[in-house]
Design an enzyme around this catalytic site. Sequence first.
Site, PDB file in Angstrom:
ATOM      1  N   LYS A 239       2.762 -25.222 -37.166  1.00 55.56           N
ATOM      2  CA  LYS A 239       1.867 -24.615 -36.173  1.00 55.56           C
ATOM      3  C   LYS A 239       1.218 -23.345 -36.715  1.00 55.56           C
ATOM      4  O   LYS A 239      -0.004 -23.165 -36.613  1.00 55.56           O
ATOM      5  CB  LYS A 239       2.642 -24.310 -34.885  1.00 55.56           C
TER       6      LYS A 239
ATOM      7  N   CYS B 287       6.051 -21.033 -33.166  1.00 52.69           N
ATOM      8  CA  CYS B 287       7.419 -21.200 -32.656  1.00 52.69           C
ATOM      9  C   CYS B 287       7.593 -22.616 -32.124  1.00 52.69           C
ATOM     10  O   CYS B 287       6.630 -23.245 -31.681  1.00 52.69           O
ATOM     11  CB  CYS B 287       7.703 -20.235 -31.503  1.00 52.69           C
ATOM     12  N   ASP B 288       8.827 -23.082 -32.139  1.00 51.19           N
ATOM     13  CA  ASP B 288       9.158 -24.335 -31.485  1.00 51.19           C
ATOM     14  C   ASP B 288      10.629 -24.289 -31.092  1.00 51.19           C
ATOM     15  O   ASP B 288      11.448 -23.726 -31.819  1.00 51.19           O
ATOM     16  CB  ASP B 288       8.898 -25.539 -32.385  1.00 51.19           C
ATOM     17  N   SER B 289      10.946 -24.867 -29.943  1.00 49.29           N
ATOM     18  CA  SER B 289      12.322 -24.829 -29.433  1.00 49.29           C
ATOM     19  C   SER B 289      12.828 -26.224 -29.104  1.00 49.29           C
ATOM     20  O   SER B 289      12.068 -27.081 -28.649  1.00 49.29           O
ATOM     21  CB  SER B 289      12.402 -23.981 -28.157  1.00 49.29           C
TER      22      SER B 289
END
Length: 192
Positions: free
Chosen positions: A50, A72-74
């Site tokens: 990203k 960010c990624d969760s």
Amino acid sequence: MLLLASASPARRRLLEQAAIPHRVRVSGVDESTIHDQDPRALVQKLAFAKASAVQSCLDPSVDGGITAVLGCDSVFVFEGEVFGKPADAKEAIDRWQRMAGGSGELLTGHCLVADGLGATMACVSTVVQFAALRLGEIEAYVASGEPLNCAGGFALEGRGGLLIRGLNGCYSNVIGLSLPWLRTALEDHCAG
């Protein structure tokens, strides 16, 4: 100025509340094309994809003043299974019935990309402990629609906060962005 490569309103709110000047540009990365068996590696790969996608499209005439891009990624890991956003209400209810009274790990991959300094990446982990819940409580929460837009199917900063018994780790990480990690990464970026 920071450019947030995310469509997440929760991440945007965290930056606003922390008074971090930023703009937002959604990366357009197709998350379904990025895989890894290790959830920690997966969230870091997604965060990097990203941030890199947005950074590669910066135009100095439009994006002057942007010094770094944050991706960010969760995901949420419960009993060894990776939970992203629930596909529908039924899946959210099924997951909540499993999670109630238990605990799992919320993982957020972070990537800060800056010209000339490369990428700074990390996975931040927070253990989330859930309250014991009755089916009616779970159904009411899912009917609110809130859990359908969140990794793991819960939002700590919303109604879901009432269903959480405790945390071990970074509060803001559960919302989608570890502010302590970001502070350190930005300090390192400025020192570099």
